[in-house]
Design an enzyme around this catalytic site. Structure first.
Site: not given
Ligand code: BJW
Ligand code: ZN
Length: 290
Positions: A252, A136, A144, A111, A114
């Site tokens: 965690e 992601h 664009c 996901q 970077d």
């Molecule tokens: C360690 C550690 C170490 C720390 N060792 N561990 C209601 C309305 C609209 C949409 C939705 C809705 N309900 C659900 C949705 C769907 C939505 C969603 O899931 N939302 C939830 C938040 C509720 N998802 C989407 O919209 C996705 N698309 C989709 O579903 O399409 C169909 C659809 C279309 C139209 C409408 C609805 C659905 C797309 C998701 C895109 C996510 N984008 C981001 C930003 C990317 C760009 C950017 O970087 O800015 O992606 S959000 C952000 O979260 C980023 C990440 O990839 C993603 C996940 O986060 P991640 O990686 O889990 O990080 P953390 O910080 O949460 O966790 C870190 C973990 O590491 C922790 O557990 C720590 O303990 C651990 N850790 N150090 C091991 N050293």
């Molecule tokens: Zn263009």
């Protein structure tokens, strides 16, 4: 039943596995100095998600959104892979995993935007195509808004008007008002560029390829993700439902709902030990030698 932390037992499952997937999140890059999203110092605690990571936010205020992504690009552009990236890059090579998972294919579905997993594999194995899916998107890619062209871009700053704005974002000062013409523009059609990442409400990239991998996986490694964001948080459940094995690597106990194994602690320490039987301090040496 509570998940097991028995490394030997998990390694005996890897021995028999055929299709291993890893689903990674921000914790994988934490040791490289890239902030997570939902941790105690996470991005979404300090910045408002709905102002920055949705298509609506970009339409409303592209100048603000670009300043946030410029800040993120400046951090990621200076970061280096850590022992967790190295362990996965080594495990990606069939000859490196021939003792531990001799009959398995392996794909990393990340996901993270970077680019550090791909960079690590390119540094270690420049002549192979790494089995990595960046679902992601990429911070170092632009899209664009007019012609739809996707282009790699590692410029720092990406345009003159964004220079120095990373300091404003970092200190939570009011962002600069940058006019549309001065934001990154498409070299082909002059349309407004956006960061090449997947925002909320947008479809993930490589959806079909990922579905196939998830459907055939017999082992899923869930690494450094809070498992709060769909659809990535559904992949491991799907593997478990088909009687596959799920192993969580996280500091965690997050996302361990359907897990059979939980290896607590920083993944930069647990992954080298569990996947390669190597001590983490040996990993950095590997990158420096090459
Ligand atoms: C360690 C550690 C170490 C720390 N060792 N561990 C209601 C309305 C609209 C949409 C939705 C809705 N309900 C659900 C949705 C769907 C939505 C969603 O899931 N939302 C939830 C938040 C509720 N998802 C989407 O919209 C996705 N698309 C989709 O579903 O399409 C169909 C659809 C279309 C139209 C409408 C609805 C659905 C797309 C998701 C895109 C996510 N984008 C981001 C930003 C990317 C760009 C950017 O970087 O800015 O992606 S959000 C952000 O979260 C980023 C990440 O990839 C993603 C996940 O986060 P991640 O990686 O889990 O990080 P953390 O910080 O949460 O966790 C870190 C973990 O590491 C922790 O557990 C720590 O303990 C651990 N850790 N150090 C091991 N050293
Ligand atoms: Zn263009």
């Amino acid at each position: 039943m509570a998940p097991s932390s028995d490394v030997t037992k998990f390694q005996s499952i890897l021995q028999k596995s055929r299709h291993i997937i890893a689903i990674a999140g921000a914790g994988l890059s934490a040791a490289s100095g890239i902030p997570t999203f939902r941790g105690s110092d996470g991005l979404w605690l300090n910045y408002t998600l709905s102002d920055l990571a949705t298509p609506r936010a970009f339409r409303k205020n592209p100048s603000k959104v670009w300043q946030f992504y410029h800040y993120r690009r400046e951090i990621a552009g200076k970061a280096l892979p850590n022992p967790a990236h190295i362990a996965l890059a080594l495990f990606s090579q069939p000859d490196q995993r021939k003792e531990i998972a001799p009959d398995a294919e392996f794909t990393l579905i990340t996901q993270n935007v970077d680019g550090l997993s791909v960079l690590c594999s390119q540094m270690l194995f420049p002549s192979t195509d790494p089995p990595i899916i960046e679902m992601h998107g990429r911070l170092f890619e632009t899209l664009c808004t007019q012609c739809g062209d996707r282009m790699p871009n590692r410029d720092s700053p990406i345009c003159p008007a964004l220079a120095g704005t990373e300091e404003l974002v970092k200190s939570h000062a009011k962002e600069r008002q940058i006019s549309l013409e001065d934001l990154p523009r498409c070299p082909k059609c002059r349309g407004l560029l956006r960061p090449g990442v997947v925002w909320f409400e947008e479809s993930i990239l490589h959806d079909e390829e990922i579905s196939e991998l998830v459907d055939q996986a017999d082992v899923a490694l869930v690494i450094g993700t809070s498992s709060r964001v769909a659809p990535a948080n559904l992949f491991a459940h799907s593997v478990a439902e088909r009687k596959g094995t799920v192993a969580v690597f996280n500091t965690e106990p997050q996302g361990i709902g359907s897990a059979h194994f939980y290896f607590p602690g920083p993944c930069e320490q647990t992954l080298p030990r569990v996947l390669l039987g190597k001590e983490p301090d040996k990993m950095n040496g590997i990158l420096q030698q090459d």
